[in-house]
Design an enzyme around this catalytic site. Structure first.
Site, PDB file in Angstrom:
ATOM      1  N   PRO A   2       0.837  -1.207   0.000  1.00  0.00           N
ATOM      2  CA  PRO A   2       0.000   0.000   0.000  1.00  0.00           C
ATOM      3  C   PRO A   2       0.873   1.259   0.000  1.00  0.00           C
ATOM      4  O   PRO A   2       1.758   1.404   0.840  1.00  0.00           O
ATOM      5  CB  PRO A   2      -0.799  -0.128   1.302  1.00  0.00           C
ATOM      6  CG  PRO A   2      -0.794  -1.590   1.611  1.00  0.00           C
ATOM      7  CD  PRO A   2       0.538  -2.087   1.135  1.00  0.00           C
ATOM      8  N   GLU A   3       0.641   2.146  -0.951  1.00  0.00           N
ATOM      9  CA  GLU A   3       1.379   3.399  -1.021  1.00  0.00           C
ATOM     10  C   GLU A   3       0.484   4.520  -0.500  1.00  0.00           C
ATOM     11  O   GLU A   3      -0.596   4.278   0.032  1.00  0.00           O
ATOM     12  CB  GLU A   3       1.868   3.633  -2.449  1.00  0.00           C
ATOM     13  CG  GLU A   3       2.838   2.553  -2.908  1.00  0.00           C
ATOM     14  CD  GLU A   3       3.490   2.851  -4.243  1.00  0.00           C
ATOM     15  OE1 GLU A   3       3.463   4.017  -4.696  1.00  0.00           O
ATOM     16  OE2 GLU A   3       4.031   1.910  -4.854  1.00  0.00           O
ATOM     17  N   LYS A  58       3.138   7.168   4.879  1.00  0.00           N
ATOM     18  CA  LYS A  58       2.356   5.932   4.784  1.00  0.00           C
ATOM     19  C   LYS A  58       1.906   5.431   6.152  1.00  0.00           C
ATOM     20  O   LYS A  58       1.454   4.293   6.278  1.00  0.00           O
ATOM     21  CB  LYS A  58       3.174   4.854   4.076  1.00  0.00           C
ATOM     22  CG  LYS A  58       3.557   5.206   2.646  1.00  0.00           C
ATOM     23  CD  LYS A  58       4.390   4.099   2.024  1.00  0.00           C
ATOM     24  CE  LYS A  58       4.914   4.509   0.656  1.00  0.00           C
ATOM     25  NZ  LYS A  58       5.751   3.450   0.047  1.00  0.00           N
ATOM     26  N   HIS A  91      -4.845 -14.638   9.416  1.00  0.00           N
ATOM     27  CA  HIS A  91      -4.096 -13.403   9.181  1.00  0.00           C
ATOM     28  C   HIS A  91      -4.796 -12.156   9.720  1.00  0.00           C
ATOM     29  O   HIS A  91      -4.286 -11.051   9.521  1.00  0.00           O
ATOM     30  CB  HIS A  91      -3.781 -13.197   7.694  1.00  0.00           C
ATOM     31  CG  HIS A  91      -3.105 -14.351   7.035  1.00  0.00           C
ATOM     32  ND1 HIS A  91      -1.967 -14.939   7.553  1.00  0.00           N
ATOM     33  CD2 HIS A  91      -3.416 -15.044   5.901  1.00  0.00           C
ATOM     34  CE1 HIS A  91      -1.594 -15.936   6.765  1.00  0.00           C
ATOM     35  NE2 HIS A  91      -2.457 -16.029   5.768  1.00  0.00           N
ATOM     36  N   ARG A 110       1.494 -11.063   5.480  1.00  0.00           N
ATOM     37  CA  ARG A 110       2.960 -11.172   5.498  1.00  0.00           C
ATOM     38  C   ARG A 110       3.575 -10.625   6.785  1.00  0.00           C
ATOM     39  O   ARG A 110       4.774 -10.761   7.001  1.00  0.00           O
ATOM     40  CB  ARG A 110       3.544 -10.463   4.272  1.00  0.00           C
ATOM     41  CG  ARG A 110       3.036 -11.078   2.962  1.00  0.00           C
ATOM     42  CD  ARG A 110       3.595 -10.393   1.741  1.00  0.00           C
ATOM     43  NE  ARG A 110       5.018 -10.640   1.577  1.00  0.00           N
ATOM     44  CZ  ARG A 110       5.745 -10.145   0.576  1.00  0.00           C
ATOM     45  NH1 ARG A 110       5.164  -9.374  -0.342  1.00  0.00           N
ATOM     46  NH2 ARG A 110       7.023 -10.406   0.479  1.00  0.00           N
ATOM     47  N   ARG A 151      23.688  15.421  -7.428  1.00  0.00           N
ATOM     48  CA  ARG A 151      23.350  14.021  -7.155  1.00  0.00           C
ATOM     49  C   ARG A 151      23.491  13.189  -8.427  1.00  0.00           C
ATOM     50  O   ARG A 151      22.905  13.515  -9.462  1.00  0.00           O
ATOM     51  CB  ARG A 151      21.917  13.906  -6.627  1.00  0.00           C
ATOM     52  CG  ARG A 151      21.627  14.722  -5.378  1.00  0.00           C
ATOM     53  CD  ARG A 151      22.299  14.136  -4.148  1.00  0.00           C
ATOM     54  NE  ARG A 151      21.741  12.839  -3.790  1.00  0.00           N
ATOM     55  CZ  ARG A 151      20.682  12.684  -2.997  1.00  0.00           C
ATOM     56  NH1 ARG A 151      20.040  13.753  -2.515  1.00  0.00           N
ATOM     57  NH2 ARG A 151      20.269  11.475  -2.684  1.00  0.00           N
ATOM     58  N   ARG A 260      14.422  -2.642  -7.556  1.00  0.00           N
ATOM     59  CA  ARG A 260      12.997  -2.627  -7.886  1.00  0.00           C
ATOM     60  C   ARG A 260      12.808  -2.715  -9.397  1.00  0.00           C
ATOM     61  O   ARG A 260      13.611  -2.187 -10.161  1.00  0.00           O
ATOM     62  CB  ARG A 260      12.324  -1.350  -7.372  1.00  0.00           C
ATOM     63  CG  ARG A 260      12.244  -1.241  -5.860  1.00  0.00           C
ATOM     64  CD  ARG A 260      11.630   0.091  -5.480  1.00  0.00           C
ATOM     65  NE  ARG A 260      11.534   0.253  -4.041  1.00  0.00           N
ATOM     66  CZ  ARG A 260      10.480  -0.082  -3.322  1.00  0.00           C
ATOM     67  NH1 ARG A 260       9.423  -0.615  -3.918  1.00  0.00           N
ATOM     68  NH2 ARG A 260      10.455   0.109  -2.018  1.00  0.00           N
TER      69      ARG A 260
END
Length: 270
Positions: A2-3, A58, A91, A110, A151, A260
């Site tokens: 979830p973002e 978050k 769960h 999880r 950067r 990623r």
């Protein structure tokens, strides 16, 4: 995972059912999350009236009269309102029972999420060093431009750094970079101010749209009402490696950036 839009969708879904309610009991079936749930959580929260449900990055902040419950949904967690008498399935680790007869039920297959108690949540080690909210007044493309000077890291992990701006995870970083026409591999310090201004606008636009659509449901996420989000129907690149670009028709490429998966269009993104 979830973002930010999924967490904000959850906040909006549960807030009307929690604020003003008094907690009658906290039932913990399994304390083994990313960090163990405090053993005294029932004592601390029972009898407390819930005053607000807020979000920082978050993290969900469920503010009670004498402290705040900090909740992170981890990789697969969700919060939803259920009848307090409904049996728990596998769960479903925590029920916060309310005097209304409902329960706020936390599910996490999880177990990478967290439930922690704090008297000063914004000073908590998990929140104290976070950057600005992407939909707030403190964030814009100028901030990205300033912090990117010198950067050499790729722009995608740069905008996913929570010290730069919070809540821009893999899904929305991919989509914002596509919308801004920026190659995710490009060094952050090589991008012009004008392009960062565009990227800042796209981050805000896409996150706001995702919240409006109820988030992105890819595997486990459901909102506070148990319903999935619908933003996945709007995705241009995320999860679409090898498929055609919706803008130009060329094949989308999938690479690894910062451990990623990243999908981009080599024609539309430079």
């Amino acid at each position: 995972m979830p973002e930010l839009p999924e967490v904000e969708t959850t906040r909006r879904g549960i807030e009307p059912h929690l604020v003003g309610q008094r907690v009658s009991r906290v039932l913990v079936r399994d304390r083994r999350l990313r960090w163990p749930i405090p053993e005294d959580l029932d004592v601390r929260l029972s009898g407390q009236r819930i005053e607000a449900v807020e979000r920082r990055a978050k993290y969900l902040l469920i503010r009670a009269e004498s402290g705040t419950l900090i909740v992170h949904l981890g990789m697969s967690g969700s919060l939803r309102l259920v009848d307090a008498a409904s049996p728990a399935a596998k769960h479903e680790h925590v029920d916060i029972l309310l005097e209304s007869g409902q329960a706020l039920r936390y599910t996490d297959p999880r177990r990478f999420g967290a439930m922690l108690w704090s008297d000063e949540p914004l000073a908590h080690v998990l929140l104290a060093s976070l950057g600005p909210e992407p939909l707030g007044e403190d964030f814009d493309g100028d901030r990205l431009y300033r912090l990117s000077r010198g950067r050499s890291m790729a722009v995608k992990p740069f905008i996913m750094d929570n010290a730069v701006v919070v809540g821009v995870g893999n899904i929305y970083a991919s989509e914002a970079l596509f919308a801004a026409g920026i190659d995710p591999r490009r060094p952050a310090g090589s991008i012009s101010r004008a392009r960062y201004l565009k990227l800042g606008e796209e981050i805000r636009r896409i996150l706001a749209m995702a919240i409006e659509r109820g988030g992105t449901t890819l595997r486990d996420f459901v909102g506070g009402d148990g319903k999935p989000g619908y933003f996945q129907q709007e995705l241009f690149v995320y999860g679409r490696g090898g498929e055609f670009c919706k803008s130009c028709g060329s094949t989308l490429r999938e690479i690894r950036l910062g451990q990623r998966a990243s999908v981009y269009c080599s024609r539309c993104q430079r």
